[in-house]
Design a protein around this motif. Structure first.
Motif, mmCIF file in Angstrom:
data_model
loop_
_atom_site.group_PDB
_atom_site.id
_atom_site.type_symbol
_atom_site.label_atom_id
_atom_site.label_comp_id
_atom_site.label_asym_id
_atom_site.label_seq_id
_atom_site.Cartn_x
_atom_site.Cartn_y
_atom_site.Cartn_z
ATOM 1 N N ALA A 1 0.851 -1.192 0.000
ATOM 2 C CA ALA A 1 0.000 0.000 0.000
ATOM 3 C C ALA A 1 0.883 1.236 0.000
ATOM 4 C CB ALA A 1 -0.906 -0.002 1.231
ATOM 5 N N SER A 2 0.512 2.222 -0.795
ATOM 6 C CA SER A 2 1.261 3.475 -0.866
ATOM 7 C C SER A 2 0.439 4.592 -0.235
ATOM 8 C CB SER A 2 1.593 3.835 -2.316
ATOM 9 O OG SER A 2 2.487 2.898 -2.869
ATOM 10 N N THR A 3 1.091 5.398 0.592
ATOM 11 C CA THR A 3 0.462 6.539 1.244
ATOM 12 C C THR A 3 1.286 7.775 0.942
ATOM 13 O OG1 THR A 3 -0.264 5.084 3.045
ATOM 14 C CG2 THR A 3 -0.375 7.462 3.440
ATOM 15 N N VAL A 4 0.620 8.878 0.592
ATOM 16 C CA VAL A 4 1.298 10.119 0.248
ATOM 17 C C VAL A 4 0.958 11.174 1.292
ATOM 18 C CG1 VAL A 4 1.668 11.881 -1.502
ATOM 19 C CG2 VAL A 4 1.120 9.536 -2.193
ATOM 20 N N PHE A 5 1.988 11.765 1.890
ATOM 21 C CA PHE A 5 1.822 12.866 2.835
ATOM 22 C C PHE A 5 2.399 14.136 2.222
ATOM 23 C CE2 PHE A 5 2.193 9.176 5.707
ATOM 24 C CZ PHE A 5 1.094 9.361 6.527
ATOM 25 N N GLY A 6 1.804 15.275 2.527
ATOM 26 C CA GLY A 6 2.387 16.568 2.206
ATOM 27 C C GLY A 6 2.982 17.170 3.463
ATOM 28 N N VAL A 7 4.212 17.649 3.380
ATOM 29 C CA VAL A 7 4.874 18.163 4.574
ATOM 30 C C VAL A 7 5.769 19.335 4.194
ATOM 31 C CG1 VAL A 7 6.756 16.483 4.337
ATOM 32 C CG2 VAL A 7 6.357 17.546 6.552
ATOM 33 N N LYS A 8 5.821 20.326 5.062
ATOM 34 C CA LYS A 8 6.685 21.478 4.856
ATOM 35 C C LYS A 8 7.625 21.589 6.048
ATOM 36 C CE LYS A 8 6.637 26.335 3.438
ATOM 37 N NZ LYS A 8 5.788 27.477 3.057
ATOM 38 N N GLY A 9 8.923 21.549 5.760
ATOM 39 C CA GLY A 9 9.907 21.632 6.821
ATOM 40 C C GLY A 9 11.233 22.124 6.286
ATOM 41 N N GLY A 10 12.168 22.393 7.181
ATOM 42 C CA GLY A 10 13.482 22.871 6.791
ATOM 43 C C GLY A 10 14.366 21.762 6.273
ATOM 44 N N ALA A 11 15.551 22.153 5.781
ATOM 45 C CA ALA A 11 16.473 21.193 5.181
ATOM 46 C C ALA A 11 16.937 20.139 6.175
ATOM 47 C CB ALA A 11 17.676 21.931 4.591
ATOM 48 N N ASP A 12 16.918 20.458 7.469
ATOM 49 C CA ASP A 12 17.375 19.508 8.478
ATOM 50 C C ASP A 12 16.227 18.887 9.266
ATOM 51 O OD1 ASP A 12 20.080 19.931 7.843
ATOM 52 O OD2 ASP A 12 20.137 21.731 9.092
ATOM 53 N N SER A 13 15.005 19.086 8.813
ATOM 54 C CA SER A 13 13.862 18.527 9.525
ATOM 55 C C SER A 13 13.903 17.001 9.475
ATOM 56 C CB SER A 13 12.551 19.021 8.907
ATOM 57 O OG SER A 13 12.398 20.410 9.094
ATOM 58 N N ARG A 14 13.549 16.390 10.600
ATOM 59 C CA ARG A 14 13.579 14.937 10.695
ATOM 60 C C ARG A 14 12.153 14.380 10.693
ATOM 61 N NH1 ARG A 14 18.548 12.976 12.053
ATOM 62 N NH2 ARG A 14 20.110 14.539 12.609
ATOM 63 N N LEU A 15 11.943 13.406 9.837
ATOM 64 C CA LEU A 15 10.642 12.761 9.711
ATOM 65 C C LEU A 15 10.706 11.349 10.252
ATOM 66 C CD1 LEU A 15 9.750 13.853 6.085
ATOM 67 C CD2 LEU A 15 8.748 14.755 8.182
ATOM 68 N N ARG A 16 9.601 10.934 10.847
ATOM 69 C CA ARG A 16 9.470 9.567 11.344
ATOM 70 C C ARG A 16 8.073 9.070 11.009
ATOM 71 N NH1 ARG A 16 7.989 8.123 17.118
ATOM 72 N NH2 ARG A 16 8.390 5.873 17.362
ATOM 73 N N VAL A 17 7.981 7.908 10.409
ATOM 74 C CA VAL A 17 6.678 7.295 10.148
ATOM 75 C C VAL A 17 6.580 6.023 10.975
ATOM 76 C CG1 VAL A 17 6.224 8.247 7.861
ATOM 77 C CG2 VAL A 17 7.615 6.202 8.076
ATOM 78 N N VAL A 18 5.410 5.808 11.550
ATOM 79 C CA VAL A 18 5.210 4.678 12.460
ATOM 80 C C VAL A 18 3.902 3.983 12.109
ATOM 81 C CG1 VAL A 18 4.952 3.946 14.857
ATOM 82 C CG2 VAL A 18 6.430 5.886 14.307
ATOM 83 N N LEU A 19 3.960 2.667 11.984
ATOM 84 C CA LEU A 19 2.755 1.858 11.851
ATOM 85 C C LEU A 19 2.337 1.398 13.239
ATOM 86 C CD1 LEU A 19 3.297 -0.372 8.716
ATOM 87 C CD2 LEU A 19 1.317 1.051 9.176
ATOM 88 N N ASP A 20 1.132 1.787 13.647
ATOM 89 C CA ASP A 20 0.637 1.423 14.965
ATOM 90 C C ASP A 20 0.096 -0.006 14.946
ATOM 91 O OD1 ASP A 20 1.236 3.979 15.784
ATOM 92 O OD2 ASP A 20 -0.751 4.736 15.265
ATOM 93 N N GLY A 21 0.017 -0.563 16.130
ATOM 94 C CA GLY A 21 -0.523 -1.912 16.267
ATOM 95 C C GLY A 21 0.548 -2.887 16.677
ATOM 96 N N LYS A 22 0.136 -4.055 17.091
ATOM 97 C CA LYS A 22 1.066 -5.068 17.578
ATOM 98 C C LYS A 22 1.284 -6.144 16.514
ATOM 99 C CE LYS A 22 -0.263 -4.522 22.444
ATOM 100 N NZ LYS A 22 -0.800 -5.221 23.638
ATOM 101 N N ASP A 23 2.537 -6.572 16.404
ATOM 102 C CA ASP A 23 2.850 -7.735 15.586
ATOM 103 C C ASP A 23 4.106 -8.379 16.123
ATOM 104 O OD1 ASP A 23 4.531 -6.378 12.639
ATOM 105 O OD2 ASP A 23 4.823 -5.981 14.755
ATOM 106 N N ASP A 24 4.665 -9.326 15.399
ATOM 107 C CA ASP A 24 5.771 -10.111 15.929
ATOM 108 C C ASP A 24 7.099 -9.369 15.935
ATOM 109 O OD1 ASP A 24 4.037 -12.221 16.289
ATOM 110 O OD2 ASP A 24 4.433 -13.062 14.297
ATOM 111 N N LEU A 25 7.254 -8.373 15.074
ATOM 112 C CA LEU A 25 8.535 -7.677 14.960
ATOM 113 C C LEU A 25 8.283 -6.172 14.923
ATOM 114 C CD1 LEU A 25 11.607 -7.991 14.601
ATOM 115 C CD2 LEU A 25 11.229 -8.007 12.120
ATOM 116 N N ALA A 26 8.592 -5.499 16.046
ATOM 117 C CA ALA A 26 8.302 -4.069 16.148
ATOM 118 C C ALA A 26 9.315 -3.207 15.411
ATOM 119 C CB ALA A 26 8.252 -3.656 17.619
#
Length: 266
Positions: free
Chosen positions: A63-88
Motif C-alpha cells: 500500500a502506498s500513502t502520500v503525505f504533504g509536509v513542509k519543513g526545513g532542510a534539516d527537519s527529521r521525519l518519522r513514520v510509524v505503523l501502529d498496532g502489535k505484531d511479531d517484529l516491532a
C-alpha cells in the motif's frame, strides 16, 4: 472486521512538490503478510505528530500513502505503523528532508505543455529546451537527463535518456506498429523509475509495438505487450515510453510527476 497487520516493511522517499510552495511529498510504502489487513500510519515532524492515515492491504500487494509536509532542510521525519505484531523494529522508518541535488535536463520537443510545466516548476532542475531541428544541428552536452519527445536522434547520447513515443536509436530497438487500447496488467515496482508509481486503470489510446534487445527489461506490462522499457548497458541508461502523453490520461495522474521525478534522478 479486518485483522491487524502481521509483519511488514516500511519504506520512505521524498520529493519536492513542484508548485513553488517549498512543500515536500513523502511517499510511504508498507507491506503486510496479512491479507486483507489494516493499520494506522502516523507521521512525525521533528518529534511532533502532524498527520495520521488508515492503511488497508488487499491482494497481497503493498500500500502506498502520500503525505504533504513542509519543513526545513534539516527537519527529521518519522513514520510509524501502529498496532502489535511479531517484529516491532520494522514498524517505523526515518528520513531527513534535505534538499534534492540539482539536475540539468534537456528536453528535445516541438512543444509539450505537461512536461515543460512540470520540469520548470521544480527548483532543483535546470531545464534546457531544443527543437528536434536545433538538436540535430548540434547536440548540446552536459545534461544529466535528455528527454526525446516524439522524436529520436540518429545517435543516442551518453548518460540517461527518456524516450516518449519514440524508439531509441540503439541496435535491437524497433517499432513494428502500434498496440491499440492496451490495458495495463502490472509494473515493475522495484525499478527506481517506477518507485511509488501506481498505473492502475491508466487509459492509453495506442502504444508502440516493440522489438527490443535482450538486455532491455519491460517495466510496464499490458495485455498486448510492454508499454515502458528500461535498459542499461555501459554508459547508457534508457527508459522508453511507447505512448504519447497527449493520447493518454497519464498527465492527470499522480504517477506522472512521481515517474518524472524518479527519471530525473535515475
Amino acid at each position: 472486521t479486518t485483522p491487524l497487520h502481521r509483519g511488514r516493511t516500511t519504506m520512505v522517499w521524498q520529493t519536492r512538490v513542484t508548485d513553488g510552495s517549498g512543500r515536500h511529498q513523502l511517499f510511504v510504502e508498507t507491506r503486510s503478510t496479512g491479507d486483507p489487513a489494516q493499520g494506522t500510519l502516523s507521521l512525525y515532524l521533528d518529534g511532533g505528530l502532524i498527520d495520521s492515515r488508515k492503511v488497508l492491504w488487499t491482494g497481497g500487494k503493498p500500500a502506498s500513502t502520500v503525505f504533504g509536509v513542509k519543513g526545513g532542510a534539516d527537519s527529521r521525519l518519522r513514520v510509524v505503523l501502529d498496532g502489535k505484531d511479531d517484529l516491532a523494529t520494522d514498524n517505523e522508518a526515518f528520513l531527513v528532508l534535505g534538499e534534492p541535488p540539482e539536475r540539468k535536463v534537456l528536453l528535445v520537443s516541438e512543444g509539450n505543455y505537461f512536461l515543460e510545466r512540470l520540469l520548470a516548476l521544480d527548483p532543483s532542475i535546470t531545464l534546457f529546451k531544443r527543437t528536434p531541428g536545433e538538436y540535430a544541428a548540434g547536440p548540446p552536452g552536459g545534461a544529466d537527463l535528455t528527454i526525446f519527445d516524439r522524436w529520436a536522434p540518429e545517435a543516442i547520447p551518453e548518460g540517461s535518456t527518456l524516450f516518449l513515443r519514440a524508439v531509441p536509436p540503439v541496435p535491437g530497438f524497433k517499432s513494428t506498429g502500434d498496440w491499440e487500447r492496451p490495458s495495463v496488467l502490472d509494473w515493475k515496482r522495484s525499478h527506481p523509475v517506477l518507485r511509488f508509481a501506481n498505473f492502475s486503470n491508466l487509459q492509453i489510446k495506442r502504444s508502440v509495438k516493440w522489438e527490443y534487445p535482450d538486455w532491455a527489461v519491460p517495466l510496464l506490462e499490458s495485455d498486448q505487450g510492454p508499454l515502458i522499457l528500461g535498459a542499461e548497458r555501459g554508459p547508457l541508461r534508457i527508459v522508453a515510453v511507447g505512448f504519447d502523453l497527449f493520447e493518454s490520461d497519464w498527465p492527470f495522474r499522480l504517477s506522472f510527476p512521481v515517474f518524472v521525478a524518479n527519471a530525473v534522478r535515475y
